[in-house]
Design an enzyme around this catalytic site. Sequence first.
Site, mmCIF file in Angstrom:
data_model
loop_
_atom_site.group_PDB
_atom_site.id
_atom_site.type_symbol
_atom_site.label_atom_id
_atom_site.label_comp_id
_atom_site.label_asym_id
_atom_site.label_seq_id
_atom_site.Cartn_x
_atom_site.Cartn_y
_atom_site.Cartn_z
ATOM 1 N N ASP A 1 0.856 -1.181 0.000
ATOM 2 C CA ASP A 1 0.000 0.000 0.000
ATOM 3 C C ASP A 1 0.895 1.236 0.000
ATOM 4 O OD1 ASP A 1 -2.659 1.329 0.403
ATOM 5 O OD2 ASP A 1 -1.638 2.033 2.201
ATOM 6 N N ASP B 1 -1.151 -0.227 6.438
ATOM 7 C CA ASP B 1 -1.309 0.231 7.821
ATOM 8 C C ASP B 1 -2.610 0.975 8.083
ATOM 9 O OD1 ASP B 1 -0.816 2.534 6.407
ATOM 10 O OD2 ASP B 1 0.462 3.418 7.946
ATOM 11 N N ASP C 1 -6.950 -1.074 4.787
ATOM 12 C CA ASP C 1 -6.051 -2.175 4.415
ATOM 13 C C ASP C 1 -6.389 -3.468 5.157
ATOM 14 O OD1 ASP C 1 -4.472 -0.631 2.676
ATOM 15 O OD2 ASP C 1 -3.305 0.150 4.361
#
Length: 687
Positions: A382, A584, A588
């Site tokens: 991510d 995080d 996610d």
Amino acid sequence: MQFRILHELPGRLRLNLELPLRPPVDPSQVEAHLHDHAGVRKSSFNPHTRNLLIHYDGSAATRVALLIRLEAAPQPQARRRRSPSELDRKKKTVVRSGTLLVLRPLIPPPVRPFLAIAGALPVLRKGASALGRGQVNVDVLDASAVGAAMATRDFLTASIITFLLKLGDYLEEWTRRRSRKLLTEMFHVEEEWAWVVRDGIEERVNLEEIHEGETVVVRMGSLIPVDGTVLEGEALVNQASLTGESLAAGKRRGSSVYAGTVLEEGSLRIQAKKVGAQTRAAQMVRIIEEGEALKAQTQSQSEALADRIVPYSFWLSGLTFALTGNPARAAGVLLVDYSCAIKLSTPVAILASLARAAQHRVLIKGGKYLEQLARADAFILDKTGTLTEATPRVAGVHAFGGFDRDYLLQQAACVEEHFPHPVATAVVREAAALGLHHPEEHAEVEYILAHGIVSRLHGRRILVGSRHFVHEHGGVDMAAAEKEIETFACKGHSILYVGIGGELAGLIAIHDPVRTEAHSFIEALRREGIERIIMLTGDNEATARTIAEELGIDEYHSEAFPERKVEIIRQLKAEGYTVAMVGDGINDSPALSHADVGISMKHGADIAQEACDVLLMEGTLADILAARRISKEGMGLIRENFHQIIAVNSAAMLMAVTGATPPVFSAALHNLGTVAVGLRSLKPLRR
């Protein structure tokens, strides 16, 4: 307390205390009288010689004061007797069995069979108990071997086999204890007492008696026993056990400190926030120990194979007896098994690897994830908070539709402050920096996961979030802003869209700098042989492309919402990849749960930390590489142990079948091999 001076040097004093030898005195109670005495550097008491050694600053005033304090001190209490541990009981059993074996020539022959039977009863009972549960395992093998020796009236062999089995059992328990001792020493959680201020007076209490909110006093050279906040004092604290930092960190009023760290210089008064099992160090130890239960696939397969071999040992023993007519050879076969060594060495190797990863500030939540991390060949990253610093700032604000720039930022901050996200924090911080106060004039704020925020302001609907959200959900036309959108995106900025009353009120450009280590991390993954490296982001195509090109990532997905991230992971897994997901944020967490191994940062959202399988306690990308290296080495150690176990035990079984060695030698070789691989499994903790 009475004493006499035995020896004296400048700054050093040895005293003999007039105390009883039995029962022994608790050394910590004697040393506690001088623990906080000004000028005393160190004191140590030996309960066997009753000598007290004191190191002090050498001044005459200190010497007089400490002698007066000792003379006025009350008689210390005897050391509390603890109940024997499982290891102590097994040690006594081994010593008793070995002593009888050594003294056997002195024992009258008629008595020897009864002693052999008495010594073998625990082994026979364990075998009978396993059969009663319908299990044919190593306990049944051991009982059968001892029973076969007794059936042939070879009581010497039966006694030797029984002794070796008990010795092996003790050494296995010692190996397990050793691994846990190394683990607890690593995080310094074994200190038993601390100094607490109660009613204005310092009291020495057991750790279990400390309560949250109490004031704990810690001085130079002592371990900090609680997680808390510094109330008074300044000190240097060595936090290597928890953070890996080699240099001591300065602590003063308002600083956070953690249990298990060492106060190197100075002294502190600490308000306890977390005590006992709630401290960070204790939680790390507990998670690592619980992680043993989440078996790696390799471990489960090895143990299942070892258990399946047990019945074949009986077949081979029976066949050996049928062909040779030699009961000793048949008994020798029964004394060799594979599962014992596998079931000892594999959990120890996993525990040691999990502990070593924790030393590198990475918490892996089980052996299963240790293996998956070692096998991972596809990494999904991510962007925000993983490849970027997670400290975004507002890079620009552009208003549309007659809205004022300050008004736009003011109202965006007003609704964003209800959402604890780095981007929201950046907007609120920018408004505060410009002195834009935002009274609560809006209605209730609703957060739409991974899209944005919606509320009502003076009767008009306000939306703050992604382009997709504001355009699709709010029906806001973006045509007038295409040029500005392209300009921001080409600079690599993320864009926050604001719609008020169905119109586009403006754009807020967010700059989240790329981590300095991100490029080298991507290159390291490629060198590791990772086949697929994919960046996911909720940003638009232009922004995603700019960041991907900067980092040298060939594969990326823009406007990737939670369901899209899960879809990508499922597709990769269907193609046969072992997928590691690094993220995080709240959005996610679904992807972290669906990946083979989910990795989250310590600074991430609470739900992401719960959903992940690997937690980076310091949040650096280099820690992922360290954890992967440790995982691969740990799984390699397990494979090497397995091959060694198969080789040693197969050789012992072959010698037993051919009669090249007596049954006792087979038992000794098997037990020595088991202990050897158990000790070898501790290698990660010794590094």
